[in-house]
Design a protein around this motif. Sequence first.
Motif, PDB file in Angstrom:
ATOM      1  N   ALA A 168      71.720  19.088  52.212  1.00 27.62           N
ATOM      2  CA  ALA A 168      72.801  18.331  51.672  1.00 27.62           C
ATOM      3  C   ALA A 168      71.957  17.149  50.983  1.00 27.62           C
ATOM      4  N   PHE A 169      70.793  16.922  51.276  1.00 27.55           N
ATOM      5  CA  PHE A 169      70.111  15.468  50.971  1.00 27.55           C
ATOM      6  C   PHE A 169      69.034  15.880  49.699  1.00 27.55           C
ATOM      7  N   VAL A 170      68.622  16.965  49.829  1.00 28.96           N
ATOM      8  CA  VAL A 170      67.484  17.644  48.832  1.00 28.96           C
ATOM      9  C   VAL A 170      67.957  18.139  47.769  1.00 28.96           C
ATOM     10  N   PRO A 171      67.705  17.558  46.278  1.00 28.11           N
ATOM     11  CA  PRO A 171      68.458  18.270  45.406  1.00 28.11           C
ATOM     12  C   PRO A 171      67.802  19.691  45.095  1.00 28.11           C
ATOM     13  N   GLU A 172      68.798  20.499  44.479  1.00 27.51           N
ATOM     14  CA  GLU A 172      68.379  21.949  44.627  1.00 27.51           C
ATOM     15  C   GLU A 172      67.411  22.287  43.399  1.00 27.51           C
ATOM     16  N   SER A 173      67.759  21.422  42.144  1.00 29.51           N
ATOM     17  CA  SER A 173      66.800  21.619  41.153  1.00 29.51           C
ATOM     18  C   SER A 173      65.477  20.795  41.033  1.00 29.51           C
ATOM     19  N   ASP A 174      64.403  21.171  40.399  1.00 29.20           N
ATOM     20  CA  ASP A 174      63.373  20.407  40.189  1.00 29.20           C
ATOM     21  C   ASP A 174      63.425  19.186  39.302  1.00 29.20           C
ATOM     22  N   MET A 175      64.409  19.472  38.392  1.00 29.64           N
ATOM     23  CA  MET A 175      64.799  18.391  37.498  1.00 29.64           C
ATOM     24  C   MET A 175      65.578  17.301  37.934  1.00 29.64           C
ATOM     25  N   ALA A 176      66.533  17.517  39.149  1.00 30.61           N
ATOM     26  CA  ALA A 176      67.003  16.497  39.773  1.00 30.61           C
ATOM     27  C   ALA A 176      66.075  15.772  40.799  1.00 30.61           C
ATOM     28  N   LEU A 221      66.095   9.826  49.180  1.00 32.27           N
ATOM     29  CA  LEU A 221      67.051  10.660  49.161  1.00 32.27           C
ATOM     30  C   LEU A 221      68.297  10.659  50.136  1.00 32.27           C
ATOM     31  N   ILE A 222      67.853  10.087  51.178  1.00 35.35           N
ATOM     32  CA  ILE A 222      68.890  10.247  52.404  1.00 35.35           C
ATOM     33  C   ILE A 222      69.540   8.844  52.350  1.00 35.35           C
ATOM     34  N   ARG A 223      69.152   7.882  51.649  1.00 32.33           N
ATOM     35  CA  ARG A 223      69.903   6.266  51.423  1.00 32.33           C
ATOM     36  C   ARG A 223      71.044   6.688  50.767  1.00 32.33           C
ATOM     37  N   PRO A 224      72.332   6.090  51.160  1.00 33.74           N
ATOM     38  CA  PRO A 224      72.639   5.032  52.127  1.00 33.74           C
ATOM     39  C   PRO A 224      72.676   5.599  53.482  1.00 33.74           C
ATOM     40  N   ALA A 225      72.967   6.996  53.699  1.00 34.93           N
ATOM     41  CA  ALA A 225      73.327   7.634  54.726  1.00 34.93           C
ATOM     42  C   ALA A 225      72.348   7.614  55.899  1.00 34.93           C
ATOM     43  N   ARG A 226      72.598   7.748  57.040  1.00 39.61           N
ATOM     44  CA  ARG A 226      71.584   7.493  58.182  1.00 39.61           C
ATOM     45  C   ARG A 226      71.807   8.512  59.238  1.00 39.61           C
ATOM     46  N   PRO A 227      71.470   9.677  58.593  1.00 38.77           N
ATOM     47  CA  PRO A 227      71.591  10.914  59.530  1.00 38.77           C
ATOM     48  C   PRO A 227      70.762  11.036  60.861  1.00 38.77           C
ATOM     49  N   PRO A 228      70.867  11.796  61.720  1.00 41.01           N
ATOM     50  CA  PRO A 228      70.132  11.798  62.857  1.00 41.01           C
ATOM     51  C   PRO A 228      68.713  12.135  62.271  1.00 41.01           C
ATOM     52  N   ILE A 229      67.619  11.543  63.270  1.00 44.24           N
ATOM     53  CA  ILE A 229      66.345  11.691  62.867  1.00 44.24           C
ATOM     54  C   ILE A 229      65.659  13.131  62.715  1.00 44.24           C
ATOM     55  N   GLU A 230      66.554  14.036  63.253  1.00 49.81           N
ATOM     56  CA  GLU A 230      66.133  15.481  63.065  1.00 49.81           C
ATOM     57  C   GLU A 230      66.278  15.938  61.712  1.00 49.81           C
ATOM     58  N   THR A 231      67.437  15.417  61.062  1.00 48.77           N
ATOM     59  CA  THR A 231      68.003  15.678  59.445  1.00 48.77           C
ATOM     60  C   THR A 231      66.774  15.159  58.643  1.00 48.77           C
ATOM     61  N   TRP A 232      66.353  13.865  59.007  1.00 49.84           N
ATOM     62  CA  TRP A 232      65.427  13.134  58.222  1.00 49.84           C
ATOM     63  C   TRP A 232      64.126  13.864  58.390  1.00 49.84           C
ATOM     64  N   ALA A 233      63.715  14.369  59.524  1.00 48.28           N
ATOM     65  CA  ALA A 233      62.357  15.036  59.507  1.00 48.28           C
ATOM     66  C   ALA A 233      62.584  16.379  58.859  1.00 48.28           C
ATOM     67  N   THR A 234      63.683  17.003  58.870  1.00 48.40           N
ATOM     68  CA  THR A 234      63.761  18.289  57.956  1.00 48.40           C
ATOM     69  C   THR A 234      63.578  18.041  56.640  1.00 48.40           C
ATOM     70  N   ASN A 249      68.928  26.772  61.317  1.00 46.04           N
ATOM     71  CA  ASN A 249      69.849  26.963  60.451  1.00 46.04           C
ATOM     72  C   ASN A 249      70.818  25.846  59.942  1.00 46.04           C
ATOM     73  N   GLU A 250      71.448  25.190  61.180  1.00 50.67           N
ATOM     74  CA  GLU A 250      72.289  24.114  60.855  1.00 50.67           C
ATOM     75  C   GLU A 250      71.468  22.959  60.474  1.00 50.67           C
ATOM     76  N   LYS A 251      70.201  22.703  61.011  1.00 47.97           N
ATOM     77  CA  LYS A 251      69.537  21.449  60.388  1.00 47.97           C
ATOM     78  C   LYS A 251      68.921  21.689  59.079  1.00 47.97           C
TER      79      LYS A 251
END
Length: 180
Positions: free
Chosen positions: A51-59, A80-93, A43-45
């Motif tokens: 935080a990176f994936v927009p909630e709405s389809d329009m966004a 979507l993740i740019r410019p942040a560089r979160p852990p690879i697990e976050t990118w994978a999620t 759930n934490e991941k």
Amino acid sequence: MRLTPSWFRSSSDDSSEERSEDSVASSAVTIYHSPPGDLSAANEKTERAAAFVPESDMALLDVLDDMKTPTTVDEVADQLIRPARPPIETWATVHETLHQDRLPELETAGYIEFDTKQGTVEYQTAAATTESRHSSSPAQTSLLKILFALVALIAVSAVLAVAVGSITTTVPVLSVPGYL
């Protein structure tokens, strides 16, 4: 499909001139993904990825508007993740959320063409998609038709009332004998 963030440099990204026989064997990176043992870690991941994936389809479609297509799920996740560089697990999620949920939903809605096997996204032109996104729903279209019919009926009634009123209020001129 790359299946890694753009900032994560692997040995396959190096050109053949930059690689030597020894460096190929020693610089290979293997990524293992094992599901978390407890549900709270999962759930934490998911929350971090949300935080990176927009909630709405329009966004999300607006993000795709800014990208050249065809593109890949990897590139959409990078964008979507740019410019942040979160852990690879976050990118994978984020990648998994796009690949398994969000992009298939957009394809079902008719906004994109998504090839799940290749991981490619083909997007309509921005103008056509924006027009279809902002077009009226069937309920709005029906309401507009009813409103137009009502306005037309009122206009015809007003014209008819004026015509009937002018006919009934005119006094016919009676000819009186000897008066002309």
